[in-house]
Design a protein around this motif. Structure first.
Motif, PDB file in Angstrom:
ATOM      1  N   ASP A  10       4.915  -4.097   3.260  1.00 48.89           N
ATOM      2  CA  ASP A  10       3.723  -4.713   3.845  1.00 48.89           C
ATOM      3  C   ASP A  10       3.965  -6.193   4.157  1.00 48.89           C
ATOM      4  O   ASP A  10       4.301  -6.979   3.277  1.00 48.89           O
ATOM      5  N   ASN A  18      -4.605  -4.797   3.617  1.00 47.54           N
ATOM      6  CA  ASN A  18      -4.776  -4.529   2.185  1.00 47.54           C
ATOM      7  C   ASN A  18      -4.833  -3.038   1.884  1.00 47.54           C
ATOM      8  O   ASN A  18      -5.613  -2.303   2.490  1.00 47.54           O
ATOM      9  N   TYR A  19      -3.967  -2.617   0.959  1.00 44.98           N
ATOM     10  CA  TYR A  19      -3.955  -1.246   0.445  1.00 44.98           C
ATOM     11  C   TYR A  19      -3.813  -0.209   1.565  1.00 44.98           C
ATOM     12  O   TYR A  19      -4.549   0.775   1.628  1.00 44.98           O
ATOM     13  N   TYR A  21      -2.645   2.866   3.531  1.00 45.46           N
ATOM     14  CA  TYR A  21      -2.094   4.194   3.244  1.00 45.46           C
ATOM     15  C   TYR A  21      -2.344   5.189   4.376  1.00 45.46           C
ATOM     16  O   TYR A  21      -1.860   6.314   4.337  1.00 45.46           O
ATOM     17  N   GLN A  52       2.949  -1.007  -4.745  1.00 47.70           N
ATOM     18  CA  GLN A  52       1.812  -0.240  -4.229  1.00 47.70           C
ATOM     19  C   GLN A  52       0.748  -0.096  -5.309  1.00 47.70           C
ATOM     20  O   GLN A  52       0.471   0.995  -5.800  1.00 47.70           O
ATOM     21  N   SER A  53       0.160  -1.227  -5.682  1.00 47.59           N
ATOM     22  CA  SER A  53      -0.832  -1.198  -6.769  1.00 47.59           C
ATOM     23  C   SER A  53      -2.111  -0.475  -6.371  1.00 47.59           C
ATOM     24  O   SER A  53      -2.928  -0.155  -7.242  1.00 47.59           O
ATOM     25  N   GLY A  54      -2.287  -0.201  -5.087  1.00 49.07           N
ATOM     26  CA  GLY A  54      -3.452   0.584  -4.658  1.00 49.07           C
ATOM     27  C   GLY A  54      -3.488   1.953  -5.318  1.00 49.07           C
ATOM     28  O   GLY A  54      -4.562   2.543  -5.480  1.00 49.07           O
ATOM     29  N   ARG A  57      -4.902   1.402  -8.791  1.00 50.83           N
ATOM     30  CA  ARG A  57      -6.295   0.972  -8.639  1.00 50.83           C
ATOM     31  C   ARG A  57      -7.197   2.112  -8.163  1.00 50.83           C
ATOM     32  O   ARG A  57      -8.414   1.952  -8.077  1.00 50.83           O
ATOM     33  N   TYR A  59      -7.210   3.491  -5.113  1.00 47.13           N
ATOM     34  CA  TYR A  59      -7.577   3.409  -3.694  1.00 47.13           C
ATOM     35  C   TYR A  59      -6.933   4.524  -2.883  1.00 47.13           C
ATOM     36  O   TYR A  59      -7.455   4.922  -1.853  1.00 47.13           O
ATOM     37  N   TYR A  60      -5.770   4.997  -3.324  1.00 47.33           N
ATOM     38  CA  TYR A  60      -5.075   6.105  -2.674  1.00 47.33           C
ATOM     39  C   TYR A  60      -4.118   6.716  -3.682  1.00 47.33           C
ATOM     40  O   TYR A  60      -3.887   6.151  -4.747  1.00 47.33           O
ATOM     41  N   PHE A  65       0.624   7.950  -0.261  1.00 43.29           N
ATOM     42  CA  PHE A  65       1.744   7.038  -0.022  1.00 43.29           C
ATOM     43  C   PHE A  65       2.937   7.797   0.549  1.00 43.29           C
ATOM     44  O   PHE A  65       3.574   7.354   1.507  1.00 43.29           O
ATOM     45  N   GLY A  92      -0.158  -1.560 -11.439  1.00 39.79           N
ATOM     46  CA  GLY A  92      -0.917  -2.772 -11.166  1.00 39.79           C
ATOM     47  C   GLY A  92      -0.263  -3.981 -11.819  1.00 39.79           C
ATOM     48  O   GLY A  92       0.673  -3.839 -12.615  1.00 39.79           O
TER      49      GLY A  92
END
Length: 174
Positions: A10, A18-19, A21, A52-54, A57, A59-60, A65, A92
């Motif tokens: 990224d 942001n985040y 995917y 890829q902390s999403g 978190r 988010y995905y 991914f 994270g």
């Protein structure tokens, strides 16, 4: 021993969102294919290492991914570029893992599969954590690009600074 170029994703490979995917939101940085073809023609293996902390978190998912990564790799193949390996950290910032940049765990995994000459290899990132990762791994040459996260030139610990990945072939010439 092989020389390699390690790329953050990224902000280096694709436009920072942001985040990210979703394939439909993925946008390659302008000039990346031409630049990486030149780098590849110099004998470099190309790797992608990405936090890829999403995932942690919520988010995905890892599956999200991996779908995006498969699509991205196909786009590279369609442009005659071989990405030898992609490593990602799903953790994270507070998970205290060994893989999240600035730690070198993702590079360590790649080194298990490839005999890489780190002294003649490069890392390209857009954040100080990318540059620190290279230093921790023993990668001698670093480039910080301005196409992702903003930074002041004076704050960069990279060997070189350029606008984006399209300019790295002016720096890496052998």
């Amino acid at each position: 021993m092989t020389k390699a170029i390690f790329l953050d994703r990224d902000g280096v490979v694709n436009v920072e969102k942001n985040y990210l995917y979703k394939i439909e939101e993925f946008e390659f940085i302008d000039g990346i294919f031409e630049s990486l073809k030149k780098i590849q023609s110099l004998g470099y293996k190309i790797f992608i290492i990405t936090n890829q902390s999403g995932i942690s978190r919520g988010y995905y998912s890892v599956d999200d991914f991996e779908k995006l990564t498969s699509w991205m790799l196909e786009e590279f193949r369609n442009n005659e570029i071989v990405i030898s390996q992609v490593e990602f950290c799903p953790h994270g910032p507070n998970d205290n893992c060994l893989c999240r940049k600035p730690k070198s765990g993702m590079i360590d995994k790649i080194l298990k599969n490839y005999d890489i000459d780190l002294k003649n290899s490069w890392l390209v990132g857009d954040k100080s954590s990318d540059i620190e990762c290279a230093q921790h791994a023993g990668i001698s040459n670093t480039i910080q690009v301005k196409s992702g996260h903003k930074f002041k030139n004076d704050d960069s610990k990279a060997d070189y600074i350029c606008e984006s990945i399209k300019d790295i072939d002016k720096i890496i010439q052998t």
